[in-house]
Design a protein around this motif. Structure first.
Motif, PDB file in Angstrom:
ATOM      1  N   SER B  39      39.772  36.093  37.252  1.00  0.00           N
ATOM      2  CA  SER B  39      38.788  35.037  37.028  1.00  0.00           C
ATOM      3  C   SER B  39      37.389  35.599  36.832  1.00  0.00           C
ATOM      4  CB  SER B  39      38.805  34.050  38.185  1.00  0.00           C
ATOM      5  OG  SER B  39      38.682  34.726  39.397  1.00  0.00           O
ATOM      6  N   TYR B  40      37.236  36.903  36.900  1.00  0.00           N
ATOM      7  CA  TYR B  40      35.927  37.514  36.672  1.00  0.00           C
ATOM      8  C   TYR B  40      36.050  38.512  35.530  1.00  0.00           C
ATOM      9  CZ  TYR B  40      35.085  35.578  41.260  1.00  0.00           C
ATOM     10  OH  TYR B  40      34.984  34.734  42.318  1.00  0.00           O
ATOM     11  N   THR B  41      35.119  38.430  34.598  1.00  0.00           N
ATOM     12  CA  THR B  41      35.185  39.290  33.418  1.00  0.00           C
ATOM     13  C   THR B  41      35.099  40.759  33.790  1.00  0.00           C
ATOM     14  OG1 THR B  41      33.949  37.539  32.356  1.00  0.00           O
ATOM     15  CG2 THR B  41      34.268  39.526  31.115  1.00  0.00           C
ATOM     16  N   ALA B  42      34.193  41.079  34.743  1.00  0.00           N
ATOM     17  CA  ALA B  42      33.980  42.481  35.083  1.00  0.00           C
ATOM     18  C   ALA B  42      35.242  43.089  35.675  1.00  0.00           C
ATOM     19  CB  ALA B  42      32.828  42.606  36.066  1.00  0.00           C
ATOM     20  N   PHE B  43      35.984  42.303  36.450  1.00  0.00           N
ATOM     21  CA  PHE B  43      37.186  42.856  37.067  1.00  0.00           C
ATOM     22  C   PHE B  43      38.280  43.065  36.034  1.00  0.00           C
ATOM     23  CE2 PHE B  43      35.879  40.674  41.288  1.00  0.00           C
ATOM     24  CZ  PHE B  43      34.845  41.574  41.401  1.00  0.00           C
ATOM     25  N   CYS B  44      38.367  42.150  35.062  1.00  0.00           N
ATOM     26  CA  CYS B  44      39.330  42.354  33.983  1.00  0.00           C
ATOM     27  C   CYS B  44      38.989  43.603  33.184  1.00  0.00           C
ATOM     28  CB  CYS B  44      39.340  41.155  33.049  1.00  0.00           C
ATOM     29  SG  CYS B  44      39.959  39.672  33.783  1.00  0.00           S
ATOM     30  N   PHE B  45      37.692  43.811  32.970  1.00  0.00           N
ATOM     31  CA  PHE B  45      37.235  45.011  32.253  1.00  0.00           C
ATOM     32  C   PHE B  45      37.657  46.264  33.007  1.00  0.00           C
ATOM     33  CE2 PHE B  45      33.353  47.693  31.182  1.00  0.00           C
ATOM     34  CZ  PHE B  45      33.880  48.118  29.989  1.00  0.00           C
ATOM     35  N   LEU B  46      37.454  46.241  34.337  1.00  0.00           N
ATOM     36  CA  LEU B  46      37.829  47.403  35.133  1.00  0.00           C
ATOM     37  C   LEU B  46      39.327  47.670  35.041  1.00  0.00           C
ATOM     38  CD1 LEU B  46      36.676  49.398  37.391  1.00  0.00           C
ATOM     39  CD2 LEU B  46      37.904  47.929  38.935  1.00  0.00           C
TER      40      LEU B  46
END
Lengths: 152, 152
Positions: B39-46
């Motif tokens: 649900s968070y873009t930054a975590f998906c990026f990671l």
């Protein structure tokens, strides 16, 4: 020594340095012309790093301008190493700051609460974009200087 | 050619690659062993970047292990350039991902709402720290390989 465009003391390097300083100033202006930025760690980090990038780029731009217009390119390997290391450190820090700012402003925008009054979040994103461009130019000039190091 | 420790095909390089893969796996585990990360873009990026780092590092670790144990260091400059560019790109991406994750988890922790149930945010921070360590090792091995390039 042949003149590598973009290395220390050339006009391309002067343009790169001025571009870094201009983007860093733009990032600072987008971030600081309101009140709320110091309540988020990532934004304070961005402001700190941009405040370091601006004097560094302006100093090296002055060195480049002196070297271009007064025509005395003095390159010592020791000085060049210091400049390269400073460029690397600042470029990594500005990349980290811009991506932190981008992700935090994205999160604030997604959580559509009372965080983004007016178009604050758009300004945060613009600030992150400017910091990213400043990182890109700083990375370019550090690469050019690194290329020069074995021939100096 | 003298053997630079840390360059492609040495045992130090094998250790660096294994360290990158281990830290990337640890970062993925800390991030993915719960449900909320997408649900968070930054975590998906990671997660995306760590999913790219792991096969890259394992492939190069296999190359290094082959070169160390079977004793046939074959270094072509073209191959080395591809490895250096891949290392650079992945190291920049993992630095950006780790700083994004760190700033977002810091923001989630500071806003002490219902975001951090249990010790989720500590796990996000640990994941960012692991990604940062993986970036550091990846940066080290790309520097060693870049140093090798003019002599290859």
């Amino acid at each position: 020594m042949d003149e590598l465009p973009g290395a220390l003391g050339t006009s391309a390097s002067l343009a790169l340095r001025l571009g870094q300083a201009i983007f860093a100033v733009a990032s600072l202006l987008f971030m600081c012309l309101d009140i709320e930025f110091y309540s988020y760690t990532a934004f304070c980090f961005l402001v700190t790093i941009m405040g370091l990038v601006i004097p560094w780029s302006l100093t090296l731009a002055a060195v480049d301008a002196f070297s271009v217009f007064v025509k005395r390119p003095t390159r010592q390997p020791g000085l060049l190493s210091i400049i390269i290391i400073g460029d690397w450190v600042l470029s990594f820090l500005s990349l980290a700051a811009s991506s932190s700012t981008a992700s935090v402003s994205d999160l604030l925008m997604a959580s559509n609460g009372s965080f983004c009054t007016g178009n604050l979040c758009t300004r945060y994103q613009l600030s992150a974009a400017m910091a990213f461009l400043s990182w890109f130019l700083s990375f370019a000039s550090s690469l050019f200087n690194l290329w020069l190091l074995p021939t100096a």
